[in-house]
Motif scaffolding. Structure first.
Motif, PDB file in Angstrom:
ATOM      1  N   LYS A  10       0.825  -1.207   0.000  1.00 27.34           N
ATOM      2  CA  LYS A  10       0.000   0.000   0.000  1.00 27.34           C
ATOM      3  C   LYS A  10       0.851   1.246   0.000  1.00 27.34           C
ATOM      4  O   LYS A  10       1.872   1.304   0.684  1.00 27.34           O
ATOM      5  CB  LYS A  10      -0.861   0.011   1.248  1.00 27.34           C
ATOM      6  CG  LYS A  10      -2.036  -0.887   1.144  1.00 27.34           C
ATOM      7  CD  LYS A  10      -2.957  -0.636   2.302  1.00 27.34           C
ATOM      8  CE  LYS A  10      -4.112  -1.614   2.216  1.00 27.34           C
ATOM      9  NZ  LYS A  10      -5.073  -1.433   3.244  1.00 27.34           N
ATOM     10  N   THR A  11       0.417   2.222  -0.757  1.00 25.13           N
ATOM     11  CA  THR A  11       1.031   3.529  -0.621  1.00 25.13           C
ATOM     12  C   THR A  11      -0.006   4.404   0.066  1.00 25.13           C
ATOM     13  O   THR A  11      -1.170   4.038   0.156  1.00 25.13           O
ATOM     14  CB  THR A  11       1.368   4.124  -1.998  1.00 25.13           C
ATOM     15  OG1 THR A  11       0.196   4.044  -2.798  1.00 25.13           O
ATOM     16  CG2 THR A  11       2.517   3.382  -2.646  1.00 25.13           C
ATOM     17  N   GLN A  12       0.450   5.575   0.529  1.00 27.31           N
ATOM     18  CA  GLN A  12      -0.510   6.421   1.214  1.00 27.31           C
ATOM     19  C   GLN A  12      -1.427   7.121   0.213  1.00 27.31           C
ATOM     20  O   GLN A  12      -1.054   7.316  -0.942  1.00 27.31           O
ATOM     21  CB  GLN A  12       0.241   7.444   2.045  1.00 27.31           C
ATOM     22  CG  GLN A  12       0.876   6.785   3.250  1.00 27.31           C
ATOM     23  CD  GLN A  12       2.212   7.347   3.600  1.00 27.31           C
ATOM     24  OE1 GLN A  12       2.848   8.007   2.776  1.00 27.31           O
ATOM     25  NE2 GLN A  12       2.661   7.079   4.800  1.00 27.31           N
ATOM     26  N   ASP A  36       0.319  12.317  -0.734  1.00 31.54           N
ATOM     27  CA  ASP A  36       1.774  12.394  -0.741  1.00 31.54           C
ATOM     28  C   ASP A  36       2.220  13.472   0.266  1.00 31.54           C
ATOM     29  O   ASP A  36       1.915  14.661   0.088  1.00 31.54           O
ATOM     30  CB  ASP A  36       2.182  12.758  -2.189  1.00 31.54           C
ATOM     31  CG  ASP A  36       3.662  13.000  -2.324  1.00 31.54           C
ATOM     32  OD1 ASP A  36       4.379  12.988  -1.311  1.00 31.54           O
ATOM     33  OD2 ASP A  36       4.084  13.225  -3.481  1.00 31.54           O
TER      34      ASP A  36
END
Ligand code: C5P
Ligand code: MG
Length: 264
Positions: free
Chosen positions: A48-50, A53
């Motif tokens: 997962k990325t947030q 940003d």
């Protein structure tokens, strides 16, 4: 996972980038990315990325006991620094009062008892509000080219909220921590209760809120203290005196000269 949490997680899993994860609710406790199958396309289970940003979106958490003056100070900071101010408590009350909300009664009960509402609800409300503010494309300093700056007031109040938000929504930059005594807070809350119409500004609910603050929220402050992210401000003096310090902290943050873990 308790059934109610499961239901909430499912219902609030509104469409966004990880919405293809399937029909079942994601486990609230496990964020460990599943290893991607070799050669497969980036799948729903990819690390997962947030959502936002943190090099573009500045998130400042504003914490302190009930009645410490978080909202009052945020209102002033908004005027000076063009923040978008999101109060977790206000968002929960708005959801509680929204006609078609499935969670109105649940939220009402938690608030009255001074308990922390299941994090899936609060985090989704915050994420939606942040998305809306960024899409709106505000005028003002810090809002050009997809950038934004947020004061998130009264959040995170529990470790699970802190960990999930930082990992999955946006890495926070700073915790502005307003500290004062229970005596001062009680006096302010009872005064506010004369006109606020809030169901939790009465002595019985206030006592419960104090207990939740000590037992559940203080560990969050300690967690961020260890990360060197806390600026503590004595919130006992007048609004203007407290604001002078709060404003100075934010100026230093944006100038890149702030010494964290300080009491000012
Ligand atoms: O911040 P505020 O005093 O408006 O919050 C009111 C109530 O909303 C809290 O006592 C709690 O029941 C709920 N709340 C929560 N999680 C948060 C913020 C508020 O459950 N992060
Ligand atoms: Mg408030």
């Amino acid at each position: 996972m308790a059934p109610i949490i499961e239901k909430i997680a499912q219902a609030l899993h509104l469409p966004h980038k990880d919405s293809k994860k399937g029909e079942s609710a994601p486990p609230a406790t496990s964020h460990a990315p599943a290893p991607a199958a070799a050669g497969s396309a980036p799948a729903a289970d990819a690390p997962k990325t947030q959502v936002f940003d943190s090099s573009k979106v500045t998130v400042i958490f504003v914490l302190g006991g009930p009645g410490a003056g978080k909202g009052t100070q945020c209102d002033k900071l908004v005027r000076e620094f063009d923040f978008c101010h999101l109060s977790a408590g206000d968002l929960l009350r708005a959801e509680q009062n929204r006609e078609k909300s499935e969670y109105g009664e649940l939220i009402r009960t938690y608030i009255k008892e001074g308990q922390i509402v299941p994090m899936e609800i609060t985090i989704k409300l915050l994420e939606n509000a942040m998305r809306a503010a960024l899409a709106e494309g505000r005028a003002g300093e810090g809002w050009a080219e997809g950038k934004g700056r947020f004061l998130i007031d009264g959040f995170p109040r529990k470790m699970d909220q802190a960990l999930k938000f930082d990992e999955e929504v946006c890495q926070s930059s700073l915790v502005l921590f307003f500290t004062t005594t229970e005596e001062v807070m009680l006096k302010r809350l009872l005064k506010r209760g004369e006109t606020s119409g809030r169901e939790d500004d009465n002595e019985e609910s206030i006592k419960k809120r104090f207990r939740t603050y000590k037992e559940t929220t203080m560990p969050v402050i300690e967690h961020y203290n260890k990360q060197g992210k806390v600026a503590s401000i004595d919130a006992s003096p007048s609004i203007d005196e407290v604001y002078e310090k709060a404003s100075a902290v934010i100026k230093e943050l944006f100038a890149g000269t702030l010494n964290r873990n300080v009491t000012v």
